[in-house]
Scaffold this active site. Structure first.
Site, PDB file in Angstrom:
ATOM      1  N   ALA A   1       0.818  -1.230   0.000  1.00 35.95           N
ATOM      2  CA  ALA A   1       0.000   0.000   0.000  1.00 35.95           C
ATOM      3  C   ALA A   1       0.843   1.268   0.000  1.00 35.95           C
ATOM      4  CB  ALA A   1      -0.935  -0.005   1.209  1.00 35.95           C
ATOM      5  N   SER A   2       2.174   1.145   0.059  1.00 36.63           N
ATOM      6  CA  SER A   2       3.020   2.347   0.065  1.00 36.63           C
ATOM      7  C   SER A   2       3.243   2.901  -1.337  1.00 36.63           C
ATOM      8  CB  SER A   2       4.375   2.031   0.704  1.00 36.63           C
ATOM      9  OG  SER A   2       5.058   1.043  -0.046  1.00 36.63           O
TER      10      SER A   2
ATOM     11  N   ARG B   1       7.008  -1.902   3.712  1.00 35.62           N
ATOM     12  CA  ARG B   1       8.152  -1.605   4.586  1.00 35.62           C
ATOM     13  C   ARG B   1       8.268  -0.111   4.885  1.00 35.62           C
ATOM     14  NH1 ARG B   1      12.251  -4.477   0.673  1.00 35.62           N
ATOM     15  NH2 ARG B   1      10.808  -3.333  -0.656  1.00 35.62           N
TER      16      ARG B   1
ATOM     17  N   LEU C   1       7.506  -8.279   4.595  1.00 36.99           N
ATOM     18  CA  LEU C   1       6.710  -9.508   4.453  1.00 36.99           C
ATOM     19  C   LEU C   1       7.552 -10.725   4.092  1.00 36.99           C
ATOM     20  CD1 LEU C   1       3.560  -7.962   2.731  1.00 36.99           C
ATOM     21  CD2 LEU C   1       3.755  -8.758   5.096  1.00 36.99           C
TER      22      LEU C   1
ATOM     23  N   TYR D   1      10.215 -13.883 -13.169  1.00 37.78           N
ATOM     24  CA  TYR D   1       9.031 -13.123 -12.695  1.00 37.78           C
ATOM     25  C   TYR D   1       7.756 -13.839 -13.154  1.00 37.78           C
ATOM     26  CZ  TYR D   1       5.614  -9.307 -12.303  1.00 37.78           C
ATOM     27  OH  TYR D   1       4.505  -8.555 -12.006  1.00 37.78           O
TER      28      TYR D   1
HETATM   29  N1  LIG Z   1       3.229  -2.317 -12.569  1.00 32.90           N
HETATM   30  C1  LIG Z   1       2.969  -3.271 -13.446  1.00 32.90           C
HETATM   31  O1  LIG Z   1       3.191  -3.124 -14.670  1.00 32.90           O
HETATM   32  C2  LIG Z   1       2.359  -4.565 -12.974  1.00 32.90           C
HETATM   33  C3  LIG Z   1       1.832  -5.424 -13.953  1.00 32.90           C
HETATM   34  C4  LIG Z   1       1.297  -6.628 -13.560  1.00 32.90           C
HETATM   35  C5  LIG Z   1       1.254  -6.961 -12.209  1.00 32.90           C
HETATM   36  N2  LIG Z   1       1.773  -6.123 -11.279  1.00 32.90           N
HETATM   37  C6  LIG Z   1       1.745  -6.564  -9.861  1.00 32.90           C
HETATM   38  O2  LIG Z   1       1.053  -5.619  -9.077  1.00 32.90           O
HETATM   39  C7  LIG Z   1       1.551  -5.652  -7.744  1.00 32.90           C
HETATM   40  C8  LIG Z   1       1.850  -4.237  -7.285  1.00 32.90           C
HETATM   41  O3  LIG Z   1       2.903  -3.720  -8.073  1.00 32.90           O
HETATM   42  P1  LIG Z   1       3.064  -2.164  -8.403  1.00 32.90           P
HETATM   43  O4  LIG Z   1       3.228  -2.065  -9.857  1.00 32.90           O
HETATM   44  O5  LIG Z   1       2.026  -1.391  -7.690  1.00 32.90           O
HETATM   45  O6  LIG Z   1       4.529  -1.924  -7.772  1.00 32.90           O
HETATM   46  P2  LIG Z   1       5.122  -0.814  -6.807  1.00 32.90           P
HETATM   47  O7  LIG Z   1       4.475   0.495  -7.045  1.00 32.90           O
HETATM   48  O8  LIG Z   1       6.601  -0.929  -6.930  1.00 32.90           O
HETATM   49  O9  LIG Z   1       4.674  -1.368  -5.379  1.00 32.90           O
HETATM   50  C9  LIG Z   1       5.197  -2.560  -4.863  1.00 32.90           C
HETATM   51  C10 LIG Z   1       4.800  -2.632  -3.405  1.00 32.90           C
HETATM   52  O10 LIG Z   1       5.307  -3.854  -2.822  1.00 32.90           O
HETATM   53  C11 LIG Z   1       5.853  -3.523  -1.552  1.00 32.90           C
HETATM   54  N3  LIG Z   1       6.879  -4.480  -1.165  1.00 32.90           N
HETATM   55  C12 LIG Z   1       7.930  -4.900  -1.906  1.00 32.90           C
HETATM   56  N4  LIG Z   1       8.706  -5.719  -1.182  1.00 32.90           N
HETATM   57  C13 LIG Z   1       8.132  -5.813   0.058  1.00 32.90           C
HETATM   58  C14 LIG Z   1       8.464  -6.495   1.252  1.00 32.90           C
HETATM   59  N5  LIG Z   1       9.567  -7.250   1.341  1.00 32.90           N
HETATM   60  N6  LIG Z   1       7.647  -6.378   2.336  1.00 32.90           N
HETATM   61  C15 LIG Z   1       6.537  -5.604   2.251  1.00 32.90           C
HETATM   62  N7  LIG Z   1       6.162  -4.943   1.149  1.00 32.90           N
HETATM   63  C16 LIG Z   1       6.955  -5.035   0.066  1.00 32.90           C
HETATM   64  C17 LIG Z   1       6.440  -2.114  -1.739  1.00 32.90           C
HETATM   65  O11 LIG Z   1       6.523  -1.437  -0.527  1.00 32.90           O
HETATM   66  P3  LIG Z   1       7.880  -1.073   0.273  1.00 32.90           P
HETATM   67  O12 LIG Z   1       8.971  -0.855  -0.732  1.00 32.90           O
HETATM   68  O13 LIG Z   1       7.495   0.131   1.057  1.00 32.90           O
HETATM   69  O14 LIG Z   1       8.105  -2.281   1.134  1.00 32.90           O
HETATM   70  C18 LIG Z   1       5.350  -1.478  -2.607  1.00 32.90           C
HETATM   71  O15 LIG Z   1       4.330  -0.946  -1.792  1.00 32.90           O
HETATM   72  C19 LIG Z   1       2.763  -6.579  -7.762  1.00 32.90           C
HETATM   73  O16 LIG Z   1       2.385  -7.843  -7.274  1.00 32.90           O
HETATM   74  C20 LIG Z   1       3.124  -6.675  -9.236  1.00 32.90           C
HETATM   75  O17 LIG Z   1       3.779  -7.872  -9.551  1.00 32.90           O
HETATM   76  C21 LIG Z   1       2.323  -4.925 -11.632  1.00 32.90           C
END
Ligand SMILES: NC(=O)c1ccc[n+]([C@@H]2O[C@H](COP(=O)([O-])OP(=O)(O)OC[C@H]3O[C@@H](n4cnc5c(N)ncnc54)[C@H](OP(=O)(O)O)[C@@H]3O)[C@@H](O)[C@H]2O)c1
Length: 239
Positions: A7-8, A31, A57, A147
């Site tokens: 959610a960050s 985090r 996590l 991935y």
């Molecule tokens: N963006 C795309 O093109 C896309 C496409 C398909 C699917 N997705 C999926 O959508 C989901 C969200 O991705 P997003 O694009 O929104 O990415 P994002 O903006 O980079 O967000 C990723 C989130 O995961 C958290 N995270 C990462 N490692 C963590 C850990 N060890 N413990 C707790 N939290 C953790 C990060 O928070 P902190 O860094 O604060 O911990 C951040 O809030 C993911 O599962 C991704 O695979 C994304």
């Protein structure tokens, strides 16, 4: 009440805001505490309820602690949204095993542990577990092999969870929302590995709010309806 991981930033942040606006209390997990607090302030300023739970996590005990803390602060848990994730551009033929470990640890293991803990805490009538999968869980893009392996695992987990729940007579619903490219730091970092940028794709990536709408559609469907899978691409995406 809903727990939203990741959610960050990006999709998790947009889902948390949308749930807050829909009148659902949200426990925000990731985090980076300062970024979570920023999202929480926005939700509260818009009249919603939000609590921040900073956690890594990847730690095996984090799932149990997150669920206990969310329930203690916001009451009954009804929804888990697993959005925390990482995407490294890492081929399976010669990729880096630290990248693989990080992706598997957060994309698959953390999601599985949190789902288990949330289900144990859902009310008698069941709750809702929603995973952020990916288009890469439906087809394998060149270079992003590991991935994709984690995201195929996410869909397999959703299917396994659904059938195990049904076998128990548990009415908890399970949904997997699988986007193509979304304008977030994760997509930027992944594309950087391939020597590309979001701008170089030649089409407009989805916005996190586009995905949040899909998530809300599944979560707010009548209790008799289980949306299993949503696959959503940017209109211009060719692959
Ligand atoms: N963006 C795309 O093109 C896309 C496409 C398909 C699917 N997705 C999926 O959508 C989901 C969200 O991705 P997003 O694009 O929104 O990415 P994002 O903006 O980079 O967000 C990723 C989130 O995961 C958290 N995270 C990462 N490692 C963590 C850990 N060890 N413990 C707790 N939290 C953790 C990060 O928070 P902190 O860094 O604060 O911990 C951040 O809030 C993911 O599962 C991704 O695979 C994304």
């Amino acid at each position: 009440m809903a727990i939203v991981t990741g959610a960050s930033s990006g999709i998790g942040g947009a889902v948390a805001r949308a749930l807050g606006a829909a009148g659902i209390g949200v426990a925000l997990v990731a985090r980076r505490r300062a970024s979570l607090e920023h999202v929480a302030e926005e939700i509260v300023a818009a009249g919603g309820q939000a609590e921040v739970i900073a956690a890594d996590l990847r730690e095996p005990e984090a799932a149990r602690e997150v669920v206990a803390s969310a329930v203690a602060r916001l009451g009954r848990l009804d929804i888990l949204v697993n959005s925390a994730g990482v995407a490294r551009y890492s081929p399976v033929i010669d990729g880096d095993s630290e990248d693989w470990q990080e992706m598997w640890g957060i994309n698959v293991l953390a999601l599985a542990r949190l789902s288990r803990e949330a289900i144990a805490s859902f009310p008698e009538g069941g709750g809702h577990v929603l995973h952020l999968g990916s288009l890469s869980g439906h087809r394998v893009p060149p270079g992003g092999g590991f991935y994709a392996a984690t995201k195929f695992a996410v869909r397999a987990h959703a299917e396994a969870l659904r059938f195990e729940l049904r076998a128990r007579g548990d009415k908890t619903r399970v949904t997997c929302v699988s986007p193509g490219f979304v304008h977030t730091p994760l997509a930027e970092e992944y594309l950087q590995g391939a020597g590309k940028t979001l701008e170089s794709l030649g089409y407009e990536a989805l916005q996190p709010e586009d995905v949040a709408r899909c998530v809300l559609h599944a979560l707010t469907s009548p209790a008799s309806v289980e949306v299993n899978d949503i696959l959503v691409r940017p209109a211009g995406q060719k692959t």
